[in-house]
Design a protein around this motif. Structure first.
Motif, PDB file in Angstrom:
ATOM      1  N   LYS B  64       0.812  -1.217   0.000  1.00  0.00           N
ATOM      2  CA  LYS B  64       0.000   0.000   0.000  1.00  0.00           C
ATOM      3  C   LYS B  64       0.847   1.270   0.000  1.00  0.00           C
ATOM      4  CE  LYS B  64      -3.930   1.805   2.678  1.00  0.00           C
ATOM      5  NZ  LYS B  64      -4.723   1.583   3.898  1.00  0.00           N
ATOM      6  N   VAL B  65       1.987   1.216   0.673  1.00  0.00           N
ATOM      7  CA  VAL B  65       2.737   2.464   0.895  1.00  0.00           C
ATOM      8  C   VAL B  65       4.185   2.400   0.401  1.00  0.00           C
ATOM      9  CG1 VAL B  65       3.455   4.173   2.618  1.00  0.00           C
ATOM     10  CG2 VAL B  65       1.322   2.906   2.954  1.00  0.00           C
ATOM     11  N   LEU B  66       4.926   1.397   0.867  1.00  0.00           N
ATOM     12  CA  LEU B  66       6.382   1.424   0.662  1.00  0.00           C
ATOM     13  C   LEU B  66       6.783   1.246  -0.795  1.00  0.00           C
ATOM     14  CD1 LEU B  66       7.568  -0.607   3.782  1.00  0.00           C
ATOM     15  CD2 LEU B  66       7.250   1.868   3.537  1.00  0.00           C
ATOM     16  N   ALA B  67       5.989   0.467  -1.548  1.00  0.00           N
ATOM     17  CA  ALA B  67       6.303   0.268  -2.963  1.00  0.00           C
ATOM     18  C   ALA B  67       5.157   0.768  -3.819  1.00  0.00           C
ATOM     19  CB  ALA B  67       6.538  -1.214  -3.237  1.00  0.00           C
TER      20      ALA B  67
END
Lengths: 234, 79
Positions: B64-67
Protein backbone atom coordinates in the motif's frame (compact mmCIF):
# COMPACT_ATOMS: atom_id res chain seq x y z
CA UNK A 1 -16.31 30.38 -10.43
CA UNK A 2 -14.36 29.12 -7.46
CA UNK A 3 -11.08 27.23 -7.51
CA UNK A 4 -9.89 25.14 -4.55
CA UNK A 5 -6.10 25.09 -4.43
CA UNK A 6 -4.95 22.29 -2.16
CA UNK A 7 -2.01 23.01 0.11
CA UNK A 8 0.15 20.09 1.25
CA UNK A 9 3.15 20.46 3.57
CA UNK A 10 5.84 21.31 1.03
CA UNK A 11 3.59 22.72 -1.70
CA UNK A 12 5.39 25.73 -3.15
CA UNK A 13 3.35 26.70 -6.20
CA UNK A 14 0.08 27.10 -4.32
CA UNK A 15 0.39 30.88 -4.22
CA UNK A 16 1.45 31.03 -7.88
CA UNK A 17 -1.77 29.21 -8.76
CA UNK A 18 -3.75 31.46 -6.40
CA UNK A 19 -2.25 34.55 -8.04
CA UNK A 20 -2.93 33.29 -11.58
CA UNK A 21 -6.55 32.43 -10.76
CA UNK A 22 -7.45 35.51 -8.75
CA UNK A 23 -5.27 38.29 -10.19
CA UNK A 24 -4.89 37.26 -13.83
CA UNK A 25 -8.01 35.23 -14.47
CA UNK A 26 -10.20 37.28 -12.13
CA UNK A 27 -11.88 34.26 -10.55
CA UNK A 28 -12.32 33.28 -6.91
CA UNK A 29 -9.92 30.90 -5.22
CA UNK A 30 -9.49 29.39 -1.81
CA UNK A 31 -6.43 27.66 -0.38
CA UNK A 32 -7.57 24.37 1.17
CA UNK A 33 -5.33 22.64 3.73
CA UNK A 34 -4.63 18.98 3.04
CA UNK A 35 -6.09 17.96 6.40
CA UNK A 36 -9.43 19.52 5.56
CA UNK A 37 -12.11 17.17 4.33
CA UNK A 38 -14.24 19.62 2.32
CA UNK A 39 -13.45 21.43 -0.90
CA UNK A 40 -15.12 24.68 0.15
CA UNK A 41 -17.80 24.45 -2.51
CA UNK A 42 -15.27 24.72 -5.32
CA UNK A 43 -16.07 24.25 -9.01
CA UNK A 44 -12.48 23.35 -9.91
CA UNK A 45 -9.73 21.67 -7.88
CA UNK A 46 -6.03 22.37 -8.43
CA UNK A 47 -3.28 20.25 -6.89
CA UNK A 48 -0.29 22.57 -7.16
CA UNK A 49 3.39 21.89 -7.61
CA UNK A 50 6.00 21.61 -4.91
CA UNK A 51 7.67 18.95 -2.82
CA UNK A 52 4.90 17.56 -0.65
CA UNK A 53 6.35 15.83 2.43
CA UNK A 54 9.84 16.54 1.06
CA UNK A 55 9.34 14.02 -1.76
CA UNK A 56 10.22 11.38 0.86
CA UNK A 57 9.58 7.74 -0.09
CA UNK A 58 8.39 8.69 -3.62
CA UNK A 59 7.00 11.93 -5.04
CA UNK A 60 3.38 12.24 -3.94
CA UNK A 61 3.44 8.91 -2.11
CA UNK A 62 2.58 10.35 1.30
CA UNK A 63 0.34 13.21 0.16
CA UNK A 64 -2.01 10.74 -1.50
CA UNK A 65 -3.11 9.63 1.98
CA UNK A 66 -4.04 13.16 3.10
CA UNK A 67 -7.62 13.52 4.40
CA UNK A 68 -8.57 15.88 1.54
CA UNK A 69 -7.83 13.20 -1.06
CA UNK A 70 -11.09 11.30 -0.41
CA UNK A 71 -13.06 14.48 -1.19
CA UNK A 72 -11.01 15.04 -4.33
CA UNK A 73 -11.64 11.48 -5.52
CA UNK A 74 -15.37 11.94 -4.91
CA UNK A 75 -15.33 15.34 -6.67
CA UNK A 76 -13.57 13.73 -9.65
CA UNK A 77 -16.00 10.80 -9.68
CA UNK A 78 -18.90 13.23 -9.96
CA UNK A 79 -17.22 14.78 -13.02
CA UNK A 80 -15.62 17.81 -11.35
CA UNK A 81 -12.55 19.19 -13.13
CA UNK A 82 -9.30 18.38 -11.31
CA UNK A 83 -5.90 19.70 -12.46
CA UNK A 84 -2.66 18.27 -11.07
CA UNK A 85 0.42 20.34 -11.82
CA UNK A 86 3.90 18.82 -11.40
CA UNK A 87 3.85 17.43 -7.83
CA UNK A 88 0.05 17.59 -8.08
CA UNK A 89 0.27 15.29 -11.12
CA UNK A 90 2.59 12.97 -9.17
CA UNK A 91 0.04 12.86 -6.33
CA UNK A 92 -2.79 11.99 -8.76
CA UNK A 93 -0.65 9.14 -10.12
CA UNK A 94 0.11 7.80 -6.65
CA UNK A 95 -3.57 8.10 -5.72
CA UNK A 96 -4.55 6.06 -8.77
CA UNK A 97 -6.74 8.86 -10.15
CA UNK A 98 -4.46 8.79 -13.20
CA UNK A 99 -2.53 5.74 -14.50
CA UNK A 100 1.25 5.26 -14.59
CA UNK A 101 4.10 6.52 -12.44
CA UNK A 102 7.02 8.93 -12.50
CA UNK A 103 10.64 7.85 -12.64
CA UNK A 104 13.76 9.91 -12.06
CA UNK A 105 14.56 12.06 -15.12
CA UNK A 106 16.54 9.96 -17.56
CA UNK A 107 19.63 12.21 -17.35
CA UNK A 108 19.28 12.40 -13.53
CA UNK A 109 19.22 16.21 -13.71
CA UNK A 110 16.62 18.52 -12.22
CA UNK A 111 15.21 20.36 -15.23
CA UNK A 112 14.21 23.96 -14.63
CA UNK A 113 13.56 25.60 -17.98
CA UNK A 114 10.90 26.71 -20.42
CA UNK A 115 9.77 23.97 -22.80
CA UNK A 116 7.28 23.66 -25.62
CA UNK A 117 4.31 21.34 -25.39
CA UNK A 118 1.71 20.42 -27.98
CA UNK A 119 -1.95 20.23 -27.02
CA UNK A 120 -3.08 16.81 -28.26
CA UNK A 121 -6.70 16.89 -27.13
CA UNK A 122 -9.09 19.82 -27.07
CA UNK A 123 -11.92 17.99 -25.35
CA UNK A 124 -10.82 18.12 -21.72
CA UNK A 125 -12.05 20.94 -19.49
CA UNK A 126 -8.49 22.28 -19.31
CA UNK A 127 -7.90 22.39 -23.07
CA UNK A 128 -11.34 23.43 -24.33
CA UNK A 129 -10.03 26.79 -25.50
CA UNK A 130 -7.00 25.29 -27.25
CA UNK A 131 -6.80 24.11 -30.80
CA UNK A 132 -5.65 20.55 -31.27
CA UNK A 133 -1.99 20.71 -32.22
CA UNK A 134 -1.55 24.14 -30.63
CA UNK A 135 1.97 24.64 -29.29
CA UNK A 136 2.47 26.52 -26.02
CA UNK A 137 5.56 27.58 -24.09
CA UNK A 138 5.56 26.78 -20.37
CA UNK A 139 8.22 26.09 -17.74
CA UNK A 140 9.10 22.75 -16.18
CA UNK A 141 10.84 22.33 -12.82
CA UNK A 142 11.20 18.74 -11.75
CA UNK A 143 13.60 15.91 -11.04
CA UNK A 144 11.08 13.12 -11.45
CA UNK A 145 8.95 13.76 -14.50
CA UNK A 146 9.92 10.73 -16.55
CA UNK A 147 6.45 9.34 -17.24
CA UNK A 148 6.17 5.56 -17.26
CA UNK A 149 3.28 3.19 -17.78
CA UNK A 150 3.43 -0.46 -18.69
CA UNK A 151 2.98 -1.20 -22.42
CA UNK A 152 -0.70 -2.23 -22.14
CA UNK A 153 -1.63 0.92 -20.20
CA UNK A 154 0.33 3.10 -22.63
CA UNK A 155 -1.46 1.53 -25.61
CA UNK A 156 -4.84 2.15 -23.96
CA UNK A 157 -3.92 5.78 -23.21
CA UNK A 158 -2.91 6.42 -26.82
CA UNK A 159 -5.89 4.54 -28.28
CA UNK A 160 -8.35 6.48 -26.14
CA UNK A 161 -6.76 9.86 -26.90
CA UNK A 162 -5.84 10.38 -23.26
CA UNK A 163 -2.41 11.88 -23.90
CA UNK A 164 -3.30 15.55 -23.53
CA UNK A 165 0.14 17.20 -23.86
CA UNK A 166 3.44 16.13 -25.46
CA UNK A 167 6.88 17.75 -25.29
CA UNK A 168 7.77 19.12 -28.71
CA UNK A 169 10.03 21.61 -30.46
CA UNK A 170 8.83 25.19 -31.16
CA UNK A 171 7.32 24.02 -34.45
CA UNK A 172 5.31 21.29 -32.73
CA UNK A 173 7.46 18.35 -33.81
CA UNK A 174 7.62 15.63 -31.18
CA UNK A 175 11.31 14.75 -31.02
CA UNK A 176 13.69 13.08 -28.56
CA UNK A 177 15.65 16.34 -28.31
CA UNK A 178 12.51 18.14 -27.11
CA UNK A 179 11.86 15.58 -24.36
CA UNK A 180 13.38 16.97 -21.15
CA UNK A 181 13.04 13.90 -18.97
CA UNK A 182 12.74 10.69 -20.98
CA UNK A 183 8.95 10.37 -20.69
CA UNK A 184 7.50 7.59 -22.82
CA UNK A 185 6.05 8.95 -26.09
CA UNK A 186 7.11 12.48 -24.96
CA UNK A 187 4.12 12.51 -22.60
CA UNK A 188 3.83 15.76 -20.63
CA UNK A 189 0.23 15.33 -19.51
CA UNK A 190 -2.65 12.86 -19.53
CA UNK A 191 -6.31 12.66 -18.50
CA UNK A 192 -8.48 10.00 -16.89
CA UNK A 193 -11.14 7.92 -18.65
CA UNK A 194 -13.83 10.53 -18.13
CA UNK A 195 -11.40 13.30 -19.19
CA UNK A 196 -12.15 15.62 -16.25
CA UNK A 197 -8.97 14.76 -14.30
CA UNK A 198 -5.87 16.15 -16.01
CA UNK A 199 -2.26 16.01 -14.84
CA UNK A 200 0.77 17.65 -16.42
CA UNK A 201 4.38 18.21 -15.39
CA UNK A 202 4.83 21.73 -16.82
CA UNK A 203 3.64 24.74 -14.82
CA UNK A 204 0.91 26.73 -16.63
CA UNK A 205 0.36 28.83 -13.48
CA UNK A 206 3.90 30.21 -13.86
CA UNK A 207 3.22 31.27 -17.44
CA UNK A 208 0.15 33.46 -17.17
CA UNK A 209 1.71 36.89 -17.72
CA UNK A 210 3.97 38.10 -20.53
CA UNK A 211 6.03 40.00 -17.95
CA UNK A 212 7.32 36.70 -16.52
CA UNK A 213 8.23 35.17 -19.85
CA UNK A 214 5.07 33.60 -21.21
CA UNK A 215 1.31 33.97 -20.93
CA UNK A 216 0.60 30.71 -22.75
CA UNK A 217 -0.38 28.87 -19.58
CA UNK A 218 -3.43 31.06 -19.13
CA UNK A 219 -5.07 28.98 -21.84
CA UNK A 220 -5.39 26.07 -19.40
CA UNK A 221 -7.20 28.18 -16.79
CA UNK A 222 -9.35 30.04 -19.32
CA UNK A 223 -10.34 26.69 -20.78
CA UNK A 224 -11.87 25.43 -17.56
CA UNK A 225 -13.80 28.67 -17.09
CA UNK A 226 -15.21 28.37 -20.62
CA UNK A 227 -15.86 24.67 -20.23
CA UNK A 228 -17.86 25.04 -17.02
CA UNK A 229 -19.75 28.03 -18.43
CA UNK A 230 -20.75 25.94 -21.45
CA UNK A 231 -21.96 23.16 -19.17
CA UNK A 232 -24.15 25.70 -17.42
CA UNK A 233 -22.38 24.96 -14.17
CA UNK A 234 -22.10 28.64 -13.27
CA UNK B 1 9.45 -8.76 15.55
CA UNK B 2 11.32 -6.99 12.83
CA UNK B 3 10.49 -6.96 9.13
CA UNK B 4 12.88 -5.98 6.40
CA UNK B 5 11.40 -4.75 3.13
CA UNK B 6 13.50 -4.52 -0.04
CA UNK B 7 11.99 -2.44 -2.83
CA UNK B 8 13.42 -2.39 -6.36
CA UNK B 9 12.27 -1.18 -9.74
CA UNK B 10 10.70 -3.98 -11.79
CA UNK B 11 13.11 -5.57 -14.28
CA UNK B 12 11.10 -4.08 -17.16
CA UNK B 13 11.57 -0.52 -15.82
CA UNK B 14 14.77 1.33 -16.75
CA UNK B 15 16.71 2.47 -13.67
CA UNK B 16 18.69 5.60 -14.61
CA UNK B 17 20.42 5.75 -11.21
CA UNK B 18 21.54 2.13 -11.35
CA UNK B 19 22.70 2.64 -14.92
CA UNK B 20 24.80 5.67 -13.92
CA UNK B 21 26.33 3.77 -11.00
CA UNK B 22 27.22 0.87 -13.32
CA UNK B 23 28.82 3.31 -15.78
CA UNK B 24 30.88 4.84 -12.96
CA UNK B 25 32.04 1.42 -11.73
CA UNK B 26 33.02 0.42 -15.25
CA UNK B 27 34.99 3.63 -15.75
CA UNK B 28 36.79 2.89 -12.46
CA UNK B 29 37.90 -0.41 -13.90
CA UNK B 30 35.43 -2.73 -12.18
CA UNK B 31 34.81 -4.69 -15.31
CA UNK B 32 33.56 -7.64 -13.29
CA UNK B 33 30.42 -5.69 -12.39
CA UNK B 34 27.58 -6.06 -14.85
CA UNK B 35 24.26 -4.29 -14.47
CA UNK B 36 23.39 -2.39 -11.26
CA UNK B 37 19.87 -1.86 -9.93
CA UNK B 38 19.32 0.64 -7.13
CA UNK B 39 16.58 0.07 -4.58
CA UNK B 40 15.27 0.98 -1.12
CA UNK B 41 15.53 -0.86 2.16
CA UNK B 42 13.14 -0.46 5.11
CA UNK B 43 13.29 -1.86 8.65
CA UNK B 44 9.92 -2.11 10.37
CA UNK B 45 9.63 -2.67 14.12
CA UNK B 46 6.47 -4.70 14.67
CA UNK B 47 5.05 -4.97 18.17
CA UNK B 48 3.93 -8.25 19.75
CA UNK B 49 3.00 -10.17 16.66
CA UNK B 50 3.41 -13.78 15.59
CA UNK B 51 5.66 -14.33 12.58
CA UNK B 52 2.60 -14.89 10.37
CA UNK B 53 0.90 -11.72 11.59
CA UNK B 54 4.13 -9.78 11.15
CA UNK B 55 4.53 -11.01 7.60
CA UNK B 56 0.90 -10.17 6.77
CA UNK B 57 1.26 -6.67 8.19
CA UNK B 58 4.56 -6.04 6.40
CA UNK B 59 3.02 -7.24 3.13
CA UNK B 60 0.08 -4.87 3.51
CA UNK B 61 2.29 -1.90 4.32
CA UNK B 62 4.73 -2.66 1.50
CA UNK B 63 1.96 -3.07 -1.05
CA UNK B 64 0.00 0.00 0.00
CA UNK B 65 2.74 2.46 0.90
CA UNK B 66 6.38 1.42 0.66
CA UNK B 67 6.30 0.27 -2.96
CA UNK B 68 4.44 1.57 -5.99
CA UNK B 69 3.27 -1.62 -7.74
CA UNK B 70 3.19 0.21 -11.10
CA UNK B 71 6.98 0.41 -11.21
CA UNK B 72 8.35 -1.46 -8.21
CA UNK B 73 8.43 -4.94 -6.72
CA UNK B 74 9.37 -5.87 -3.17
CA UNK B 75 10.64 -8.71 -1.03
CA UNK B 76 10.06 -9.18 2.70
CA UNK B 77 12.09 -10.89 5.44
CA UNK B 78 10.68 -11.34 8.96
CA UNK B 79 12.80 -12.21 12.00
Amino acid sequence: MKFAIVVFPGSNCDHDAYHAVTQVLGQQAELVWHKDTHLAGADVVVLPGGFSHGDYLRTGAIARFSPIMASIAEFARRGGPVLGICNGFQILLEAGLLPGAMLRNQDLKFHCEHVWIRVEQGDTPFTARAGRGQVIRVPVAHGEGNYYADPAVLRDLEAAGRVVFRYCDPQGNVTDAANPNGSLNNIAGICDETRNVVGLMPHPERACEAAIGSADGLLIFESVVTSLAQQGAL
Amino acid sequence: MKAKVFVTLKPSVFDPQGHTIADALHSMGYTGVGDVRQGKYFELELNSLSADQARALALEVADKVLANPVIESYRIEVD
